[in-house]
Every structure is written in structure tokens, then in C-alpha cells.
Write an enzyme that holds these catalytic residues in place. Structure first.
Site, PDB file in Angstrom:
ATOM      1  N   TYR A  60      -4.897 -25.089 -25.618  1.00 34.89           N
ATOM      2  CA  TYR A  60      -5.853 -26.029 -25.060  1.00 34.89           C
ATOM      3  C   TYR A  60      -7.237 -25.413 -24.879  1.00 34.89           C
ATOM      4  CZ  TYR A  60      -1.950 -29.179 -24.014  1.00 34.89           C
ATOM      5  OH  TYR A  60      -0.863 -30.005 -24.114  1.00 34.89           O
ATOM      6  N   LYS A  91       8.665 -19.031 -27.291  1.00 33.47           N
ATOM      7  CA  LYS A  91       9.144 -19.123 -28.681  1.00 33.47           C
ATOM      8  C   LYS A  91       8.978 -17.741 -29.305  1.00 33.47           C
ATOM      9  CE  LYS A  91      10.834 -21.651 -32.030  1.00 33.47           C
ATOM     10  NZ  LYS A  91      12.255 -22.080 -31.999  1.00 33.47           N
ATOM     11  N   ASP A 108      12.751 -24.886 -27.665  1.00 33.07           N
ATOM     12  CA  ASP A 108      13.593 -25.940 -28.217  1.00 33.07           C
ATOM     13  C   ASP A 108      14.939 -25.991 -27.511  1.00 33.07           C
ATOM     14  OD1 ASP A 108      14.009 -23.439 -29.296  1.00 33.07           O
ATOM     15  OD2 ASP A 108      14.176 -24.108 -31.374  1.00 33.07           O
ATOM     16  N   ASP A 133       3.293 -28.798 -20.718  1.00 35.05           N
ATOM     17  CA  ASP A 133       2.847 -30.185 -20.822  1.00 35.05           C
ATOM     18  C   ASP A 133       3.977 -31.058 -21.354  1.00 35.05           C
ATOM     19  OD1 ASP A 133       1.410 -32.528 -21.049  1.00 35.05           O
ATOM     20  OD2 ASP A 133      -0.114 -31.725 -22.392  1.00 35.05           O
ATOM     21  N   ASP A 142       6.761 -33.700 -19.026  1.00 28.17           N
ATOM     22  CA  ASP A 142       6.874 -35.129 -19.325  1.00 28.17           C
ATOM     23  C   ASP A 142       8.311 -35.490 -19.695  1.00 28.17           C
ATOM     24  OD1 ASP A 142       4.231 -35.425 -18.799  1.00 28.17           O
ATOM     25  OD2 ASP A 142       3.661 -36.156 -20.776  1.00 28.17           O
TER      26      ASP A 142
END
Length: 369
Positions: A141, A191, A223, A247, A251
Site C-alpha cells: 500500500y 508467504k 492461503d 486487509d 474482511d
């Protein structure tokens, strides 16, 4: 307690839900003898319309001279065609950066009263209580360089995911300190089998974790974490993530609560804390009284906890939310045709105010005895 709070209602349903959070904070101040001063300022699309910028300098200045910032939501369809750096969302990123709020805390709680609202089976979601700790000022970001190269069929785009040891260390300490007051477990999400940033992330998190011998640390690939969050959410206590992963996963965690409208957040670590619901601006339902204000009200409780150090008042607000849900009240997003009492935004705010007042009065009466 005297507290100056900058109120940035923003776009879409932001003004509706923020108004209810302010009502609750007013009631907290009245019942407990505090003084809360509110200063309203524009942000996002409304600020673009009024002042030509998603984060006017006057808004940021007002936030920096406050003790806390209460935000509604940003995002408006009429601004979607603007360059990315001038859209409403750019104002939110600039605000987080300007406040230095590097640690985003997102509690995820499965309320038994609205268990039927979750698409997960009750036995899976029941008793889940997760604190997602998301690094907020690094990663894709904010990483440089970034951009779009050329136009048309030959165009390409690039972003940079970048983290320093210092950035990882400071967010890791936030997660481990939170875990010491909870169930003593941190799950770090990365990751590391693919990304060099994640390899550094895992190394630094492991090193910091050695300073907290009472806290168990586990590492999960993002994942796998996404799968376990749905399959067995009770395995998580504190979840530590970088910016993008946090993020997305926070959600996803909304399915545990039954609605994005239930999720609150606190962005802390800088000069001034920023508090906002997770749900976004939802322009399709703006002005219709359909928005769920509980995420905004729960964000106000986090404001009381982290910026004002008013833990008892924060717990009373959270207890009021639970009491209203236990009484069967729902906003439209929580209506699953179960025959519960569906109310509009302002009425839900009134119910929480009433429940809080009853709880606060009961506490004082108990102390008087």
C-alpha cells in the site's frame, strides 16, 4: 477525563453510523462525568466536493491536535474515475500515514445471539474471539516505486512490497503484548515460501517472540490461514499480519460475526489513534436507515480503551451492544428471516444508549450498596 475527538463522518453511510457512535460517547461522558469535545471535519469524497482534496490540510491539522479520531467511511462512486492519488481512499491512506498509526487492531467476536447470521455452522463459529493485528503503514500500500507504464494494450503496472526490520519489530511487539492479556497465542501470517519480505517477516517475528516466553508462536502461510479461519476459527487468538494480508483476512473474518457491519477497528501507535468501522461507505444503502451502526459504536468503545484508558467504560459499551443483540434486535444486514426485531440505524443507536445507561446505572447502584 477531558477528551478532544475529531469526527470525520466521510461518505455514504459514514455520517449515519458515526452519528450513533457520537451519541453513545455523549452518553458515556454524561453518565461518568467526563467531558468529550467533538470537532467535525470533512474527509474522502465529501472533502473533494467541498475543498478539492480527499484529506484537506485543515482536516489533518484538526486530527493532530485531537486526542482521538473517529472516522465513518470513505468512498463515493462519482469519484471512481479520478486518478488514484486523488480518490477518497487516498485520503484515508494519507490520514493513517499522517497520524503515524502503524498498528491496526480488528477484534472479531462471534456473538451467540446472532449465530444464525453467520454462513458458518454454529458449532464452528461459536465462541470465536480473534484479535487481528495488521501492520498498516508498510507493504504494497505504501511501498515505492509504484506506477503504471504506458497506455493501451502494452500497458503494465507495478507495486513494491517492502518491509524493514524496524517496521516488523514494532508491530510484532503490539501483537505479543496483546496476547499476554488474552490467551497467550500469536499466529503470524506470511508467504515465506515465495516472498522475500515474508522470509524477513518470519525471521524477525520469531526473534521478537523469544522475548515473550509465555506466549506460543505459530507461523501460517496466508492461503492456509484463510482456510483455517473458516474451518476452525477458534484456533486463533491474536493473528499478526502484514498490510495486504490483514486487509483481506479481516474482511473474510466478517463471516464469523455474520456481517461486516459488526466489525470495529483501532489504528494506534502514532501520535493520535484512529477508530473506524470496517464496512466501508456502502453508497447503495446510504440515507435509507439500513446501515448497521454497531461496528462504529464498537469502534467508539476501542477509542475509550486505547486513547482514553477508560477500560470500564469501554467494557460497558461492549456489554450494551451484546445486551441489545441478546434482546433480539437486528439491523437489516443481520435479518435472516428469523422473526427477530429489525430496526433502523438510529433506533439501533437509541437501543445501545438505553442499554448502556442501564448498565452504568446498575454499576453505580451496586457500588452504592
Amino acid at each position: 477525563m477531558k477528551l478532544k475527538i475529531a469526527v470525520l463522518a466521510g461518505d455514504g453511510i459514514g455520517p449515519e453510523v458515526t452519528a450513533q457512535a457520537v451519541r453513545v460517547l455523549d452518553t458515556v461522558a454524561e453518565r461518568h462525568g467526563h467531558t468529550f469535545e467533538f470537532e467535525e471535519r470533512p474527509v474522502g469524497g465529501v472533502a473533494i466536493n467541498q475543498e478539492g482534496s480527499p484529506l484537506p490540510s485543515s482536516t489533518l491539522d484538526a486530527c493532530l491536535r485531537s486526542n482521538a479520531v473517529l472516522l465513518g467511511a470513505v468512498g463515493a462512486p462519482e469519484h471512481d474515475k479520478l486518478p488514484a492519488e486523488t480518490r477518497p481512499e487516498a485520503g484515508l491512506l494519507a490520514l493513517r500515514n499522517g497520524l503515524g498509526a502503524y498498528a491496526n487492531l480488528r477484534p472479531v467476536v462471534a456473538y451467540e445471539a446472532i449465530g444464525e447470521c453467520s454462513p458458518l455452522r454454529p458449532e464452528i463459529a461459536r465462541d470465536s474471539d480473534i484479535l487481528i493485528v495488521r501492520e498498516l503503514l508498510g507493504g504494497l500500500y505504501f511501498g515505492q516505486p509504484r506506477g503504471i507504464v504506458s497506455e493501451g494494450a502494452t500497458a503494465s503496472a507495478f507495486n513494491t512490497m517492502r518491509y524493514s526490520v524496524t517496521e516488523i519489530e514494532r508491530i510484532t511487539h503490539v501483537a505479543f503484548k496483546a496476547a499476554t492479556a488474552r490467551r497467550q497465542k500469536v499466529t503470524s501470517v506470511d508467504k515465506a515460501n515465495v516472498l522475500e519480505t515474508s522470509q524477513l517477516w518470519r525471521k524477525v517475528v520469531t526473534s521478537v517472540g523469544e522475548e515473550y516466553p509465555g506466549v506460543t508462536l505459530e507461523h501460517l502461510y496466508v492461503d492456509a490461514c484463510a482456510m483455517h479461519l473458516i474451518m476452525n476459527p477458534r484456533r486463533f487468538d491474536v493473528m499478526l499480519t502484514e498490510n495486504l494480508f490483514g486487509d483481506i483476512l479481516s474482511d473474510e473474518a466478517a463471516v464469523i460475526t455474520g456481517s461486516l457491519g459488526m466489525l470495529a477497528s483501532a489504528s494506534i501507535g502514532g501520535q493520535v489513534g484512529l477508530y473506524e468501522p470496517v464496512h466501508g461507505s456502502a453508497p447503495d444503502i446510504a440515507g435509507k436507515g439500513l446501515a448497521n451502526p454497531l461496528g462504529a459504536i464498537a469502534s467508539a468503545a476501542l477509542l475509550l480503551r486505547y486513547s482514553a484508558n477508560l477500560e470500564q467504560e469501554a467494557k460497558e459499551v461492549e456489554a450494551a451492544i451484546r445486551a441489545v443483540l441478546d434482546d433480539g434486535y437486528r439491523t437489516a444486514d443481520l435479518d435472516r428471516g428469523t422473526g427477530k426485531r429489525v430496526v433502523q440505524t438510529a433506533e439501533m443507536g437509541s437501543l445501545v444508549v438505553e442499554a448502556f445507561s442501564n448498565i452504568a446505572n446498575g454499576r453505580r447502584a451496586h457500588h452504592a450498596v
